[in-house]
Design a protein around this motif. Sequence first.
Motif, PDB file in Angstrom:
ATOM      1  N   PHE A 194       0.825  -1.204   0.000  1.00 28.33           N
ATOM      2  CA  PHE A 194       0.000   0.000   0.000  1.00 28.33           C
ATOM      3  C   PHE A 194       0.862   1.257   0.000  1.00 28.33           C
ATOM      4  CE2 PHE A 194      -3.603  -2.595   1.850  1.00 28.33           C
ATOM      5  CZ  PHE A 194      -4.428  -2.421   0.745  1.00 28.33           C
ATOM      6  N   GLU A 195       1.913   1.254   0.789  1.00 26.72           N
ATOM      7  CA  GLU A 195       2.782   2.423   0.864  1.00 26.72           C
ATOM      8  C   GLU A 195       3.472   2.669  -0.476  1.00 26.72           C
ATOM      9  OE1 GLU A 195       5.603   4.195   4.313  1.00 26.72           O
ATOM     10  OE2 GLU A 195       6.150   2.205   3.606  1.00 26.72           O
TER      11      GLU A 195
ATOM     12  N   TRP B  39       1.179  -6.537   2.340  1.00 24.70           N
ATOM     13  CA  TRP B  39       0.243  -5.507   1.888  1.00 24.70           C
ATOM     14  C   TRP B  39       0.139  -4.392   2.914  1.00 24.70           C
ATOM     15  CZ3 TRP B  39      -2.042  -4.853  -2.773  1.00 24.70           C
ATOM     16  CH2 TRP B  39      -1.930  -5.904  -3.677  1.00 24.70           C
ATOM     17  N   ILE B  40       0.247  -4.767   4.196  1.00 26.34           N
ATOM     18  CA  ILE B  40       0.204  -3.792   5.289  1.00 26.34           C
ATOM     19  C   ILE B  40       1.517  -3.882   6.044  1.00 26.34           C
ATOM     20  CG2 ILE B  40      -0.967  -3.123   7.421  1.00 26.34           C
ATOM     21  CD1 ILE B  40      -3.501  -4.391   6.308  1.00 26.34           C
TER      22      ILE B  40
ATOM     23  N   ARG C  12       0.911   3.982  -3.041  1.00 22.07           N
ATOM     24  CA  ARG C  12       0.604   5.385  -2.760  1.00 22.07           C
ATOM     25  C   ARG C  12       1.715   6.286  -3.279  1.00 22.07           C
ATOM     26  NH1 ARG C  12       0.485   7.133   3.396  1.00 22.07           N
ATOM     27  NH2 ARG C  12       2.695   6.742   3.045  1.00 22.07           N
TER      28      ARG C  12
END
Length: 637
Positions: A228-229, A333-334, A232
């Motif tokens: 995700f990071e 993912w996280i 983004r």
Amino acid sequence: MVAAMMSEQPVTRQLVLLCQPMDEQFVCQHILPLLAEHGQQVELLLWSGKLSHLFSAEQRLLCYLPDEALRELVQQAQQNGWQLALLPHPEMRHARYGFGISGDMTSALEDAIFREAEPLDLMLCNETPVFNSVVVGDTFSLIPGEALAERFALRLKRFFRLLSKVGQVTFSAFKLTTHKGKELDTAALGIVAVEHGRSSVLSRRLVADSSANDGMLHALVLVPRSVFEMLRFLFAALFLRDYWNKGTPSFVGHLKTSSLRIQSPKTISYTHDGLIEKTKDLVLRVEPRCLNMVPGRYLAVEDKLPEQKEVFKTQPLPAGKAKTELVTYPLPWIHHAATEEFKDLFLALRESAKATPSYLMLMVLATLLATFGLFANSTPVIIGAMILAPLMGPIISMALGTLRQDEGLMLTSARSIGVGTAVAISCAVIATWLIPLNTINSEIAARISPTLLDLGVAVVSGIAGAYAHARAEVAKSLAGVAIAVALVPPLAVAGIGLGWADFTVFWGAFLLYLTNLVGIILAAVLTFLFLGYSPFHRARRGLALTFLLVVLLSIPLALSFSHMVQEGRIKQQLEGIVLEDIQLRHVQVRPGNPIRISLTLVSRSTIDEAQMDDIKGLIEQKLAQPVELEVGTRVIR
């Protein structure tokens, strides 16, 4: 400025134009005529791999060559002190960006003729010249600088192309050693090394104050901790230009030094101006002011520079267990934070979980303040009690304990919450016995009929509370979170209900308190999970239990919400309508069987019982259900 120089003082130089045999026709048709327009006499030489000519210091070599040929020429020019000026060849992409050369041939020729040559630094990678950048590791993540100038459709295409490679990313272990001997063992997705800031999106923004002759190189170490990071970052880098005005991304380390050694236990791939190479040991260094070249108009060159100091910004870079996890496992993912990364938060929440004397004193004061504010029907006083209440600390601690299955933290937090709840209700009961009022005003009534909306408020407040505890820079927002969730006023109303022996009031208010409590814990657990404070497999049990409690609480909340919606519809149907020349105003609906409707009838004549019965019949007909009316009348004269 160039035009002024041309008109006031024509310049004639000893120019030698160097090109490959395959480009000779283009040079003769397009470049030589432009030089003739400027009154320049040019000797044309064809590049064959090595120059045997000896050039004087006054001669200037105009180079119309691709990057590969130019790299060989630069090594010869460096050794012999030749004076170079570059022209934009279609295959000279890296040198053009690295030396700030204009892409327009006319502008580049004007610079090559009229600008003075400067002694420029040259970055070397294992003793090979670097024009633009060296990228170590996964190169797709370090977007080239020209991406910013692309049309939106091309940038979108580039983004989806990068998106398709997300599942292939791997971290590598690196040992970084600077010129002054500083060492760092870390892991990274990629490292981009530049001599100054025109090679990539990252370097353009983060080393924009660099110069072509400051004797330093910059290494930008990219360490996104989650998919995700990274997504983004890629999206923001391509589409949100203001993103870069906010400073360095949180996952980028920055080293500034005159030389850097990059070692890895495994063979790593790297690109050297787009050429793919492999090695285990990479040495980057800057040879200061060794290249006599005409800088392009987009290159910052300063005559006098202050003493350059090494920069070693490595806070975002993983070490220890965090480094091992990134190298060993696929990119999650996280982001899963290592224990040392949230040690301060963990210690702070352990302290917040304790029922200290200060905690108990604040609970007493907040409850008394809320109780007096409720009886006084004073919103400002109640808000003051919300801010004073210390319950958020142990609740957020309970959330982290639930997430990480830390039984000690859970028990301590639960004990503090239980003691605080008992103290609050007891104080409210005692205050109610001492206050000779027994009327449900608007502030009390607002806290005895919780609905799903209140659960929504609790969830959002829990997210905000957990995030504010996890991020020190937003901790000042905790007062706003306390106001939003309002934990103490429902407890005070519950105590008032017990003091009155009105268990309807007690149950409604206590249900609101439980809703806030469980909603905050669930939201905080999910927030901490998303921030990476525990892997999912450890959090499953706590999440399941919290979800179960939320589901159980949602049943009465859903019923209450359904009643609220029904009451709203009835008010909307009846408010302000006219039946038999009588207007209905101030409609209020209360649940019951049948439902009770309180309203005011406004007429120009006295209303008798027969008319009231007719009004009731018309209302029942309109609502298609029996009702019980509580009627007030007003006569207009």
